[in-house]
Design a protein around this motif. Sequence first.
Motif, PDB file in Angstrom:
ATOM      1  N   LEU A 135      -9.847  -1.534   6.276  1.00  0.00           N
ATOM      2  CA  LEU A 135      -8.835  -2.748   6.105  1.00  0.00           C
ATOM      3  C   LEU A 135      -9.449  -3.930   6.940  1.00  0.00           C
ATOM      4  O   LEU A 135      -9.475  -4.979   6.516  1.00  0.00           O
ATOM      5  CB  LEU A 135      -7.279  -2.385   6.756  1.00  0.00           C
ATOM      6  N   MET A 174      -1.265  -6.806  11.365  1.00  0.00           N
ATOM      7  CA  MET A 174      -1.628  -6.494  10.038  1.00  0.00           C
ATOM      8  C   MET A 174      -2.320  -5.166  10.157  1.00  0.00           C
ATOM      9  O   MET A 174      -2.134  -4.507   8.807  1.00  0.00           O
ATOM     10  CB  MET A 174      -2.635  -7.539   9.332  1.00  0.00           C
ATOM     11  N   ASN A 189     -10.431  -7.548   5.067  1.00  0.00           N
ATOM     12  CA  ASN A 189     -10.011  -8.674   5.431  1.00  0.00           C
ATOM     13  C   ASN A 189     -11.024  -9.536   5.568  1.00  0.00           C
ATOM     14  O   ASN A 189     -11.268 -10.819   5.460  1.00  0.00           O
ATOM     15  CB  ASN A 189      -9.208  -8.526   6.745  1.00  0.00           C
ATOM     16  N   VAL A 220      -0.403  -1.735   8.755  1.00  0.00           N
ATOM     17  CA  VAL A 220      -0.493  -1.755   7.308  1.00  0.00           C
ATOM     18  C   VAL A 220      -1.443  -0.382   6.910  1.00  0.00           C
ATOM     19  O   VAL A 220      -1.238   0.286   6.181  1.00  0.00           O
ATOM     20  CB  VAL A 220      -0.781  -2.840   6.767  1.00  0.00           C
ATOM     21  N   THR A 275       4.377  -2.011   1.687  1.00  0.00           N
ATOM     22  CA  THR A 275       3.258  -2.729   1.706  1.00  0.00           C
ATOM     23  C   THR A 275       2.972  -4.000   0.838  1.00  0.00           C
ATOM     24  O   THR A 275       2.562  -5.120   1.179  1.00  0.00           O
ATOM     25  CB  THR A 275       2.033  -1.719   1.606  1.00  0.00           C
ATOM     26  N   CYS A 332      -2.276  -3.238  -4.876  1.00  0.00           N
ATOM     27  CA  CYS A 332      -1.915  -3.033  -3.447  1.00  0.00           C
ATOM     28  C   CYS A 332      -0.920  -1.730  -3.351  1.00  0.00           C
ATOM     29  O   CYS A 332      -1.205  -0.987  -2.515  1.00  0.00           O
ATOM     30  CB  CYS A 332      -1.099  -4.223  -2.978  1.00  0.00           C
ATOM     31  N   PHE A 380      -2.046   1.494  -1.189  1.00  0.00           N
ATOM     32  CA  PHE A 380      -1.602   1.989   0.035  1.00  0.00           C
ATOM     33  C   PHE A 380      -0.461   2.861  -0.281  1.00  0.00           C
ATOM     34  O   PHE A 380       0.149   3.533   0.744  1.00  0.00           O
ATOM     35  CB  PHE A 380      -1.127   0.666   0.870  1.00  0.00           C
ATOM     36  N   LYS A 431       5.372 -13.736   6.079  1.00  0.00           N
ATOM     37  CA  LYS A 431       4.381 -12.470   5.931  1.00  0.00           C
ATOM     38  C   LYS A 431       4.515 -11.913   7.175  1.00  0.00           C
ATOM     39  O   LYS A 431       4.332 -10.303   7.155  1.00  0.00           O
ATOM     40  CB  LYS A 431       2.832 -13.042   5.783  1.00  0.00           C
ATOM     41  N   ILE A 457       4.424  -7.282   1.701  1.00  0.00           N
ATOM     42  CA  ILE A 457       3.933  -8.098   2.563  1.00  0.00           C
ATOM     43  C   ILE A 457       2.800  -8.930   1.834  1.00  0.00           C
ATOM     44  O   ILE A 457       2.905 -10.380   1.933  1.00  0.00           O
ATOM     45  CB  ILE A 457       2.707  -7.408   3.564  1.00  0.00           C
ATOM     46  N   LEU A 458       2.158  -8.536   0.917  1.00  0.00           N
ATOM     47  CA  LEU A 458       1.057  -9.380  -0.081  1.00  0.00           C
ATOM     48  C   LEU A 458       1.891 -10.335  -0.839  1.00  0.00           C
ATOM     49  O   LEU A 458       1.538 -11.572  -0.879  1.00  0.00           O
ATOM     50  CB  LEU A 458       0.189  -8.430  -0.853  1.00  0.00           C
ATOM     51  N   SER A 496       2.899 -13.045   1.462  1.00  0.00           N
ATOM     52  CA  SER A 496       1.832 -13.994   2.007  1.00  0.00           C
ATOM     53  C   SER A 496       1.400 -15.248   0.959  1.00  0.00           C
ATOM     54  O   SER A 496       0.693 -16.225   1.335  1.00  0.00           O
ATOM     55  CB  SER A 496       0.511 -13.126   2.127  1.00  0.00           C
ATOM     56  N   LYS A 525      -5.740 -11.112  12.785  1.00  0.00           N
ATOM     57  CA  LYS A 525      -4.408 -10.748  12.246  1.00  0.00           C
ATOM     58  C   LYS A 525      -4.208  -9.250  12.968  1.00  0.00           C
ATOM     59  O   LYS A 525      -3.924  -8.591  12.103  1.00  0.00           O
ATOM     60  CB  LYS A 525      -4.335 -10.673  10.678  1.00  0.00           C
TER      61      LYS A 525
HETATM   62  O1  LIG Z   1      -4.040 -11.460   5.271  1.00  0.00           O
HETATM   63  C1  LIG Z   1      -2.996 -11.359   4.566  1.00  0.00           C
HETATM   64  O2  LIG Z   1      -2.353 -11.840   3.850  1.00  0.00           O
HETATM   65  C2  LIG Z   1      -3.187  -9.998   4.346  1.00  0.00           C
HETATM   66  C3  LIG Z   1      -4.157  -8.944   4.708  1.00  0.00           C
HETATM   67  C4  LIG Z   1      -3.931  -7.465   4.632  1.00  0.00           C
HETATM   68  O3  LIG Z   1      -4.739  -6.649   5.352  1.00  0.00           O
HETATM   69  C5  LIG Z   1      -2.853  -6.867   3.739  1.00  0.00           C
HETATM   70  C6  LIG Z   1      -2.861  -5.581   3.638  1.00  0.00           C
HETATM   71  C7  LIG Z   1      -1.920  -5.142   2.690  1.00  0.00           C
HETATM   72  C8  LIG Z   1      -0.816  -5.884   2.087  1.00  0.00           C
HETATM   73  C9  LIG Z   1      -1.042  -7.360   2.505  1.00  0.00           C
HETATM   74  C10 LIG Z   1      -2.138  -7.946   3.182  1.00  0.00           C
HETATM   75  C11 LIG Z   1      -1.958  -9.307   3.420  1.00  0.00           C
HETATM   76  O4  LIG Z   1      -1.004 -10.050   3.023  1.00  0.00           O
END
Ligand SMILES: O=C(O)C1=CC(=O)c2ccccc2C1=O
Length: 303
Positions: A65, A27, A69, A30, A192, A157, A161, A283, A195-196, A199, A24
């Motif tokens: 980060l 990502m 992951n 972020v 941020t 999150c 962040f 995402k 994004i989560l 996902s 990724k």
């Molecule tokens: O793989 C993911 O879905 C995410 C990886 C990630 O490092 C991150 C960091 C901050 C917010 C969301 C996410 C992901 O969704």
Amino acid sequence: MSANLINITNHNPTNRKLWMAAIKPPMYSVAMMPIWVGTAVAFTETKIFNAAIFFTFLAAAILILAWENLSNDVFDSETGIDKNKPHSLVNLTGNKLLIFLLGNLFLCLGLLGILAIAWWQHDPTVIGLIVVCCILGYLYQGPPFRLGYQGLGEILCFFAFGPLAVSAAYYSQTQTWSILNLAASVIVGIATTLILYCSHFHQVEDDLAAGKRSPIVRLGTQRGAQVLHWFTGSIYIFTFLFVLWGIFPVWTLLSWVSLPFAIKLCRHVQENHYQPEKVSNCKFIAVAVHFWCCLLFGAGFIV
Ligand SMILES: O=C(O)C1=CC(=O)c2ccccc2C1=O
Ligand SMILES: C/C(=C\COP(=O)(O)OP(=O)(O)O)CCC[C@H](C)CCC[C@H](C)CCCC(C)C
């Protein structure tokens, strides 16, 4: 040749795609944006910029980060939630221990970078804040907590962040605190967390099967898509209000240039929320929203 080695050395395009999906690369912006925004606010307020601290912090944030992951794939392999995820690093390598050790190596290197900053400053505050971020990262996915499975990931999150990481970046430059920076961290935290939140849309079936009550499992994809409009809109509304109240400089409205990505994101999810294979890329649209929004937002403090 062992099965693991075959997996790693197979260079067909599908395999390359799987590896890119597992690693990724987009990502990692972020991890960079809290450092960028906190440093930009520090520069505006104090005219201080220490390049060595800035670049060390950026590298350390990326490493931390990467740990998050890699360990996510390790911990998720234990609950079975990733059994249909070919782009899990554990599934790709077939070697959970390797991914676990590599993740922890990244964590140690990242924390060493932050420790170096604390050492240069003769002040443990920055390492303290980043250790709290790492604890939140562990609480999200690690046993026995796995708070992400209870739908609490978005809260963790936001704080990791947002206020924590952006304050750490500001403090690393100035060794003081700032209300303006705290307000700026709210924008980074929401962008941020977006994004989560995005996902989860394509993972409802696997999440339900593994007992993960993500916000989208709780709300359903339809209501989740409606909430997304407000969630995304709040980034731009808060920025506008903070400018109106004279807290942010007017140039931070540059972040509104990311609006086309935000509109694309909301439309795409609204149209495809019930089709996992179509919504799965949302995402990465959210990553584009985050990247352009935070990059220009930070630039708005320096202009
Ligand atoms: O793989 C993911 O879905 C995410 C990886 C990630 O490092 C991150 C960091 C901050 C917010 C969301 C996410 C992901 O969704
Ligand atoms: C790993 C993360 C999300 C992946 O979640 P999920 O399991 O749903 O995804 P997959 O489908 O890909 O398996 C991100 C989790 C973020 C967490 C709540 C907070 C992380 C804190 C970081 C360690 C802080 C780093 C701060 C840095 C700027 C110093």
